[in-house]
Write an enzyme that holds these catalytic residues in place. Structure first.
Site, short mmCIF file in Angstrom:
data_model
loop_
_atom_site.label_atom_id
_atom_site.label_comp_id
_atom_site.label_asym_id
_atom_site.label_seq_id
_atom_site.Cartn_x
_atom_site.Cartn_y
_atom_site.Cartn_z
N ASP A 129 0.97 -1.22 -0.11
CA ASP A 129 -0.06 -0.20 0.02
C ASP A 129 0.88 1.26 0.04
O ASP A 129 2.03 1.34 0.35
CB ASP A 129 -0.93 0.24 1.05
CG ASP A 129 -1.95 -1.07 1.10
OD1 ASP A 129 -2.21 -1.49 0.05
OD2 ASP A 129 -2.79 -1.34 2.22
N LYS A 170 -3.15 2.13 -2.67
CA LYS A 170 -4.23 2.08 -1.88
C LYS A 170 -4.00 3.04 -0.53
O LYS A 170 -3.04 2.99 0.04
CB LYS A 170 -4.58 0.72 -1.32
CG LYS A 170 -5.43 0.04 -2.27
CD LYS A 170 -6.13 -1.15 -1.49
CE LYS A 170 -7.37 -0.63 -0.96
NZ LYS A 170 -8.18 -2.03 -0.36
N MET A 200 -10.91 5.95 9.43
CA MET A 200 -11.29 6.68 8.01
C MET A 200 -12.25 7.78 8.02
O MET A 200 -13.20 7.71 7.18
CB MET A 200 -11.39 5.81 6.95
CG MET A 200 -10.29 4.68 6.59
SD MET A 200 -10.72 3.40 5.24
CE MET A 200 -12.03 2.24 6.23
#
Length: 358
Positions: A141, A163, A277
């Site tokens: 990532d 990502k 998030m």
């Protein structure tokens, strides 16, 4: 020797039978407008998902003559005698036959889904280190610390799949396909993911794709952000008399908005809430919790880049945490903890506290 001749068919609303096959072949037929039925003894998860979504009819068994009733085209994705038998059955029923390559059943390599932890390389597990040391290729990532990649052999290929929350250079479907392709090439494929693969990391989707391809897969857990952040803060996520439950939620849904959580249940639980998030959607999370009855004075803290040198802490209450996070203009991964235990959090990072004590 029999010849072949390529033709183009309009499959709009045409009954089509796919014998064997995989989701990619099914998607191609569906895109052409076919009314698709699939007969496969062991369909992969992606193919089963298409059936569950109502896009095709799926039978988990061998092909029977009755499966060909009314079928105009039979696509045979089976090898050897099984494929030849279905093709003969289809021709006898008056259907056109198209033989395609059967999905590869075996992979020469193996895969490890590895949790890289919250950021600090020192928090990588011993088992994760051993996986990296034997890797032939590493798919990582965007926010992985470069020092972790140095643990892989010099000859190992390193592929940045890009990502990051809200900003993906490669779609999840593309990552899944790349994982499968690399395993089929042979060797040891390591998928290095921030945090833990199975905590809002979509590791389950990658595991399904690899299993469907017949790959041997090992999952190596990582320290998820909620645990690492709490440790940095000296904050017990559960504590006698204050919190008897811990709830991990994501504030980033499929369309980029807040998922429809049961806010009343979360507000009434009286435990600790870890919001992943949520830097951009925190105002809606706070609003939902307040509307569900959580007290405005409930302690809350947002931590950006936990365990890293650029760690920032924003300590407020539920009523004003969202505005404070927005004012701070956070850019890195941010976890927000909400609950009475937040009042127990230390005010300084451990390194800072040690320096000031000296």
């Amino acid at each position: 020797m029999a010849g072949t001749f390529t033709v183009t068919l309009d499959l709009t609303e045409t009954p089509v039978l796919l014998a064997g096959g995989d989701a990619e072949q099914a998607e191609a037929l569906l895109a052409a407008g076919a009314r698709l039925r699939v007969v496969a003894p062991a369909p992969g998860p992606a193919l089963a998902a298409l059936a569950e979504a109502g896009r095709l009819t799926l039978h988990r068994r061998a092909v029977l003559p009755a499966d060909l009733d009314g079928v105009r085209l039979c696509v045979v994705a089976l090898e050897g005698a099984a494929g030849e038998a279905v093709a003969a059955m289809a021709r006898a029923a008056g259907a056109l036959v198209s033989a395609v390559a059967a999905p590869p059943r075996a992979c020469r390599g193996r895969a490890s889904l590895v949790g890289a932890g919250p950021g600090d390389p020192a928090l990588l597990t011993v088992k994760a280190v051993r996986a990296l040391e034997t890797a032939d290729v590493v798919l990582y990532d965007k926010l992985i610390d470069p020092r972790l990649l140095d643990l892989a052999p010099a000859a190992a290929r390193r592929i940045d799949v890009g990502k990051r929350c809200g900003r993906h250079a490669m779609s999840q479907a593309a990552i899944n396909r790349l994982l499968v392709a690399e395993v089929r090439r042979g060797g040891h494929v390591v998928r290095l993911k921030g945090g833990d693969p199975f905590v809002f990391g979509r590791g389950g989707e990658e595991l399904e794709a690899l299993r469907a391809a017949g790959a041997a897969v090992e999952v190596i857990p990582g320290i998820t952000a909620a645990l690492a952040t709490a440790a940095r803060l000296g904050l017990p996520l559960t504590h006698r008399g204050l919190s008897r439950s811990l709830h991990l939620i994501t504030a980033h849904g499929r369309e980029g908005d807040v998922p429809p959580h049961d806010w009343r249940a979360l507000a009434a639980a009286g435990g600790t809430l870890a919001v992943y998030m949520g830097a951009r959607t925190l105002p809606r999370v706070a609003e939902a919790l307040l509307a569900a009855g959580m007290p405005p004075a409930t302690p809350a803290i947002a931590v950006e880049n936990a365990t890293l040198p650029g760690e920032r802490r924003i300590r407020r209450t539920l009523a004003d945490i969202a505005a404070a996070v927005a004012e701070a203009a956070v850019e890195g991964p941010t976890l927000t903890l909400i609950g009475e235990v937040v009042a127990l959090a230390g005010t300084e990072a451990p390194a800072e506290a040690a320096r000031h004590a000296a």
